[in-house]
Design a protein around this motif. Structure first.
Motif, short mmCIF file in Angstrom:
data_model
loop_
_atom_site.label_atom_id
_atom_site.label_comp_id
_atom_site.label_asym_id
_atom_site.label_seq_id
_atom_site.Cartn_x
_atom_site.Cartn_y
_atom_site.Cartn_z
N MET A 76 0.86 -1.23 0.13
CA MET A 76 -0.19 0.07 0.01
C MET A 76 0.83 1.22 0.02
O MET A 76 0.69 2.11 -0.83
CB MET A 76 -0.90 -0.01 0.95
CG MET A 76 -2.02 1.27 1.28
SD MET A 76 -2.73 1.32 2.74
CE MET A 76 -2.65 3.03 2.66
N PRO A 77 1.80 1.48 0.91
CA PRO A 77 2.66 2.74 1.12
C PRO A 77 3.46 2.82 -0.07
O PRO A 77 4.44 1.82 -0.51
CB PRO A 77 3.33 2.80 2.40
CG PRO A 77 3.43 1.24 2.53
CD PRO A 77 2.15 0.52 2.10
N LYS A 78 3.39 3.87 -1.02
CA LYS A 78 4.19 3.94 -2.15
C LYS A 78 5.50 4.63 -1.57
O LYS A 78 5.53 5.00 -0.48
CB LYS A 78 3.67 5.12 -3.21
CG LYS A 78 2.48 4.72 -3.75
CD LYS A 78 2.65 3.58 -5.01
CE LYS A 78 1.46 3.28 -5.70
NZ LYS A 78 1.56 2.40 -6.47
N LEU A 79 6.68 4.46 -2.32
CA LEU A 79 7.95 4.89 -2.00
C LEU A 79 7.84 6.46 -2.23
O LEU A 79 8.25 6.95 -3.13
CB LEU A 79 9.09 4.47 -2.72
CG LEU A 79 10.42 4.01 -2.11
CD1 LEU A 79 10.27 3.64 -0.69
CD2 LEU A 79 11.50 3.17 -2.88
N SER A 80 7.35 7.15 -1.03
CA SER A 80 7.28 8.70 -1.37
C SER A 80 7.26 9.10 0.06
O SER A 80 7.28 8.55 0.99
CB SER A 80 5.68 8.99 -2.17
OG SER A 80 4.88 8.42 -1.13
N PRO A 81 7.38 10.64 0.29
CA PRO A 81 7.28 11.09 1.44
C PRO A 81 6.10 10.46 2.35
O PRO A 81 5.26 10.30 1.81
CB PRO A 81 7.04 12.49 1.19
CG PRO A 81 7.50 12.74 -0.17
CD PRO A 81 7.38 11.56 -0.86
N ILE A 82 6.30 10.50 3.63
CA ILE A 82 5.41 9.71 4.63
C ILE A 82 5.79 10.40 5.92
O ILE A 82 6.67 10.94 6.42
CB ILE A 82 6.06 8.35 4.62
CG1 ILE A 82 5.04 7.53 5.58
CG2 ILE A 82 7.36 8.16 5.22
CD1 ILE A 82 5.30 6.00 5.43
N LYS A 83 4.58 10.28 6.68
CA LYS A 83 4.59 11.03 8.06
C LYS A 83 5.17 9.98 8.91
O LYS A 83 5.31 8.93 8.76
CB LYS A 83 3.03 11.06 8.67
CG LYS A 83 2.27 12.15 7.68
CD LYS A 83 0.97 12.42 8.12
CE LYS A 83 0.22 13.41 7.40
NZ LYS A 83 -1.23 13.28 7.81
N ARG A 84 5.71 10.59 10.04
CA ARG A 84 6.71 9.99 10.98
C ARG A 84 5.76 8.88 11.57
O ARG A 84 5.89 7.48 11.78
CB ARG A 84 7.10 10.74 12.02
CG ARG A 84 8.01 10.06 13.18
CD ARG A 84 8.43 11.00 14.13
NE ARG A 84 9.38 10.45 14.99
CZ ARG A 84 8.84 9.90 16.22
NH1 ARG A 84 7.86 9.92 16.48
NH2 ARG A 84 9.85 9.21 16.90
N LYS A 85 4.47 8.98 11.91
CA LYS A 85 3.60 8.11 12.68
C LYS A 85 3.13 6.91 11.76
O LYS A 85 2.96 5.83 12.28
CB LYS A 85 2.30 8.75 13.04
CG LYS A 85 1.22 9.29 12.12
CD LYS A 85 0.07 9.83 12.65
CE LYS A 85 -0.87 10.32 11.98
NZ LYS A 85 -2.21 10.57 12.37
N ASP A 86 3.12 7.38 10.46
CA ASP A 86 2.80 6.43 9.62
C ASP A 86 3.97 5.14 9.27
O ASP A 86 3.79 3.93 9.07
CB ASP A 86 2.38 6.97 8.02
CG ASP A 86 0.95 7.47 8.01
OD1 ASP A 86 0.16 7.33 9.26
OD2 ASP A 86 0.78 8.42 7.33
#
Length: 72
Positions: free
Chosen positions: A1-11
């Protein structure tokens, strides 16, 4: 599901926990997540997202391949 892109710390913490990591645990200047004898430092909380380049370095440190990350 998560792409290799900017992400929030909690995620980031959420998805690494899905992969079996525990934490975050306080230690020195940064918190870290732990899985067996492997420790993965995570950035301190701040207002912005974790950049794609930093995410790639964190995943290398955690021995998580891109395909595994994107299949979460």
């Amino acid at each position: 599901m998560p792409k290799l892109s900017p992400i929030k710390r909690k995620d980031l913490i959420y998805y690494l926990r899905q992969l079996g990591f525990d934490g975050p645990i306080s230690g020195g200047n940064h918190q870290y997540l732990k899985k067996d004898s492997l420790k993965v430092r995570i950035p301190n909380p701040h207002q912005g997202e974790i950049s794609k380049n930093l995410l790639i370095r964190i995943l290398k440190q955690a021995n998580v391949e891109r395909e595994i990350w994107e299949d979460l």
